[in-house]
Design a protein around this motif. Structure first.
Motif, short mmCIF file in Angstrom:
data_model
loop_
_atom_site.label_atom_id
_atom_site.label_comp_id
_atom_site.label_asym_id
_atom_site.label_seq_id
_atom_site.Cartn_x
_atom_site.Cartn_y
_atom_site.Cartn_z
N GLU A 168 -8.02 10.07 11.80
CA GLU A 168 -7.89 10.99 10.67
C GLU A 168 -7.22 10.33 9.47
OE1 GLU A 168 -4.03 11.40 12.97
OE2 GLU A 168 -6.15 11.12 13.42
N LEU A 169 -6.52 9.23 9.70
CA LEU A 169 -5.83 8.55 8.60
C LEU A 169 -6.80 7.83 7.68
CD1 LEU A 169 -2.92 6.98 10.67
CD2 LEU A 169 -2.81 9.02 9.24
N ALA A 170 -8.02 7.58 8.16
CA ALA A 170 -8.98 6.82 7.37
C ALA A 170 -9.34 7.53 6.07
CB ALA A 170 -10.23 6.55 8.19
N ASP A 171 -9.25 8.85 6.06
CA ASP A 171 -9.64 9.62 4.87
C ASP A 171 -8.45 10.00 4.00
OD1 ASP A 171 -12.33 9.58 5.68
OD2 ASP A 171 -11.98 11.28 7.03
N ARG A 172 -7.27 9.48 4.31
CA ARG A 172 -6.07 9.80 3.54
C ARG A 172 -5.63 8.59 2.72
NH1 ARG A 172 -2.36 12.51 8.35
NH2 ARG A 172 -3.85 14.12 8.99
N PRO A 173 -4.84 8.82 1.68
CA PRO A 173 -4.27 7.68 0.97
C PRO A 173 -3.41 6.85 1.92
CG PRO A 173 -3.99 9.71 -0.29
CD PRO A 173 -4.49 10.11 1.07
N LEU A 174 -3.45 5.54 1.76
CA LEU A 174 -2.69 4.67 2.64
C LEU A 174 -1.20 4.80 2.37
CD1 LEU A 174 -4.81 1.39 2.55
CD2 LEU A 174 -4.83 3.19 4.30
N ASN A 175 -0.40 4.82 3.46
CA ASN A 175 1.04 4.81 3.28
C ASN A 175 1.47 3.40 2.84
OD1 ASN A 175 1.66 3.05 5.57
ND2 ASN A 175 1.24 4.79 6.90
N PRO A 176 2.75 3.21 2.44
CA PRO A 176 3.16 1.89 1.92
C PRO A 176 2.95 0.74 2.89
CG PRO A 176 4.80 3.56 1.37
CD PRO A 176 3.81 4.22 2.28
N VAL A 177 3.11 0.98 4.20
CA VAL A 177 2.93 -0.11 5.17
C VAL A 177 1.47 -0.53 5.25
CG1 VAL A 177 3.13 -0.75 7.61
CG2 VAL A 177 4.97 0.53 6.50
N LEU A 178 0.57 0.44 5.42
CA LEU A 178 -0.85 0.10 5.52
C LEU A 178 -1.39 -0.41 4.19
CD1 LEU A 178 -2.23 2.98 7.78
CD2 LEU A 178 -1.57 0.65 8.44
N ALA A 179 -0.87 0.10 3.08
CA ALA A 179 -1.28 -0.42 1.78
C ALA A 179 -0.91 -1.89 1.65
CB ALA A 179 -0.63 0.40 0.66
N ARG A 180 0.29 -2.25 2.12
CA ARG A 180 0.69 -3.66 2.07
C ARG A 180 -0.20 -4.50 2.97
NH1 ARG A 180 5.54 -6.00 0.54
NH2 ARG A 180 5.62 -4.19 -0.85
N CYS A 181 -0.57 -3.97 4.15
CA CYS A 181 -1.48 -4.70 5.03
C CYS A 181 -2.80 -5.00 4.31
CB CYS A 181 -1.77 -3.88 6.29
SG CYS A 181 -0.38 -3.73 7.43
N ARG A 182 -3.33 -4.01 3.64
CA ARG A 182 -4.61 -4.22 2.95
C ARG A 182 -4.44 -5.19 1.78
NH1 ARG A 182 -8.27 0.92 2.22
NH2 ARG A 182 -8.71 0.37 4.40
N GLU A 183 -3.32 -5.12 1.09
CA GLU A 183 -3.06 -6.07 0.00
C GLU A 183 -3.05 -7.51 0.51
OE1 GLU A 183 0.63 -4.88 -1.71
OE2 GLU A 183 -0.16 -2.96 -2.46
N HIS A 184 -2.57 -7.68 1.73
CA HIS A 184 -2.53 -9.02 2.33
C HIS A 184 -3.90 -9.45 2.85
CE1 HIS A 184 1.68 -9.72 1.95
NE2 HIS A 184 2.06 -8.79 2.79
N GLY A 185 -4.89 -8.58 2.78
CA GLY A 185 -6.24 -8.95 3.20
C GLY A 185 -6.61 -8.48 4.59
N MET A 186 -5.74 -7.72 5.26
CA MET A 186 -6.07 -7.24 6.60
C MET A 186 -7.18 -6.20 6.53
SD MET A 186 -3.63 -5.43 9.49
CE MET A 186 -3.16 -6.96 10.35
N ARG A 187 -8.14 -6.33 7.41
CA ARG A 187 -9.19 -5.32 7.55
C ARG A 187 -8.67 -4.24 8.50
NH1 ARG A 187 -15.47 -6.51 9.35
NH2 ARG A 187 -16.18 -4.33 9.37
#
Length: 308
Positions: free
Chosen positions: A99-118
């Motif tokens: 269910e988190l896939a359709d929500r705005p990313l929290n700061p931790v997951l946003a940082r993961c994506r910024e680092h290039g994590m899929r």
């Protein structure tokens, strides 16, 4: 260390800092903070110690990516993503909660994506099967058969061996070591080479004793070291807090000027302080509390409204 791992530039051994606190001083105890949070700005604490052996494997075996698991606020995912960026190694994070896939990313997951994590979100039921061959095979079908699959929290036999260095750094420096436990890998490695050790679980349930024993069996072929778990300080479960915990953490920060991570570190220190105040340690005991990580990043400030 492989040449590529020098890009991570860890600070080892981590500092051992004595703090003066009357809740310990008044009982003839010494409180030492093992500042593993200072090992690396983005791979702090036990994350470096557990990830380094697995990163070494991924690089030496030329794996296409490192795939691992975590919750929405997983420090392990954040550290893995940062390591992947620094080393040029693709990373994939399997996140609990579709269910988190359709929500705005929290700061931790946003940082993961910024680092290039899929990020790959799965249902909670699927996540419970994360260690099964069936889910592993399905994930390899999606992301490639040569990805290196690392368990939740990074805890496997390689990680346990990585954490033996922590125990060795504490041996002869402290009479007793304390660490917060999620998956048990840090305790399993630290206790094998270090002083007698206390683990403070941050999850509810009584599964962790068998987990730590199993990790030691996988790493060493038999149990090692003098360790035990101290229950009763999970404060409601993983990532949950109580007014008592928050008040304790804020007070500790004001006393000592050290920011406390609430999910793991604050709970361990709360438990250690409670045991000290209850007279559970003999006068003269030097207690080393492992600061396994730093607080998560703050959410970004909202953008300024456009001027008219």
């Amino acid at each position: 260390m492989l040449p590529q791992l020098h890009a991570l530039d860890p600070r080892l051994p981590s500092p051992l800092q004595e703090v003066r606190d009357e809740r310990f001083d008044g009982r003839g105890l010494r409180l030492l903070l093992k500042r593993d949070d200072l090992i690396h700005p983005e791979l702090s604490g036990n994350k470096w110690r557990k990830l380094a052996p697995n990163l070494r494997t991924a690089l030496t075996e030329r794996r296409s990516a490192l795939l691992t698991f975590g919750g929405a606020y997983s420090n392990h995912l954040r550290a893995t993503a940062a390591a992947g960026r620094l080393l040029g190694l693709p990373t994939i994070g399997v996140v609990r909660g579709q269910e988190l896939a359709d929500r705005p990313l929290n700061p931790v997951l946003a940082r993961c994506r910024e680092h290039g994590m899929r990020l790959h979100f799965v249902t909670r039921a699927e996540y419970r099967d994360r260690a099964t061959p069936e889910l592993t095979a399905r994930l390899r079908g999606l992301f490639g058969r040569d990805v290196l699959v690392v368990p939740e929290g990074g805890s496997n036999a390689a990680a346990v061996h990585g954490c033996t260095a922590l125990g060795a750094e504490l041996r002869g420096q402290a009479d007793l070591a304390a660490v917060a436990c999620g998956t048990g890998g840090t305790l399993a490695g630290m206790a094998a080479t270090g002083p007698p050790s206390l683990g403070f679980p941050v999850l509810r349930g009584d599964f962790l004793t068998s987990e730590v024993s199993g990790l030691q069996q996988a790493a060493f072929g038999a149990p090692r070291g003098d360790w035990r778990l101290v229950e009763g300080f999970h404060c409601g479960g993983y990532a949950r807090t109580t007014p008592e915990l928050l008040a304790y953490a804020e007070d500790f920060e004001q006393r000592h000027g050290i920011a406390l991570e609430r999910v793991y570190v604050a709970k361990m220190l709360l438990g250690l302080t409670a045991l000290a105040e209850a007279g559970r340690f003999a006068p003269g005991t030097a207690l080393a509390a492992v600061v396994t990580g730093a607080p998560p990043p703050e959410p970004p400030a909202p953008p300024e409204p456009p001027s008219r």
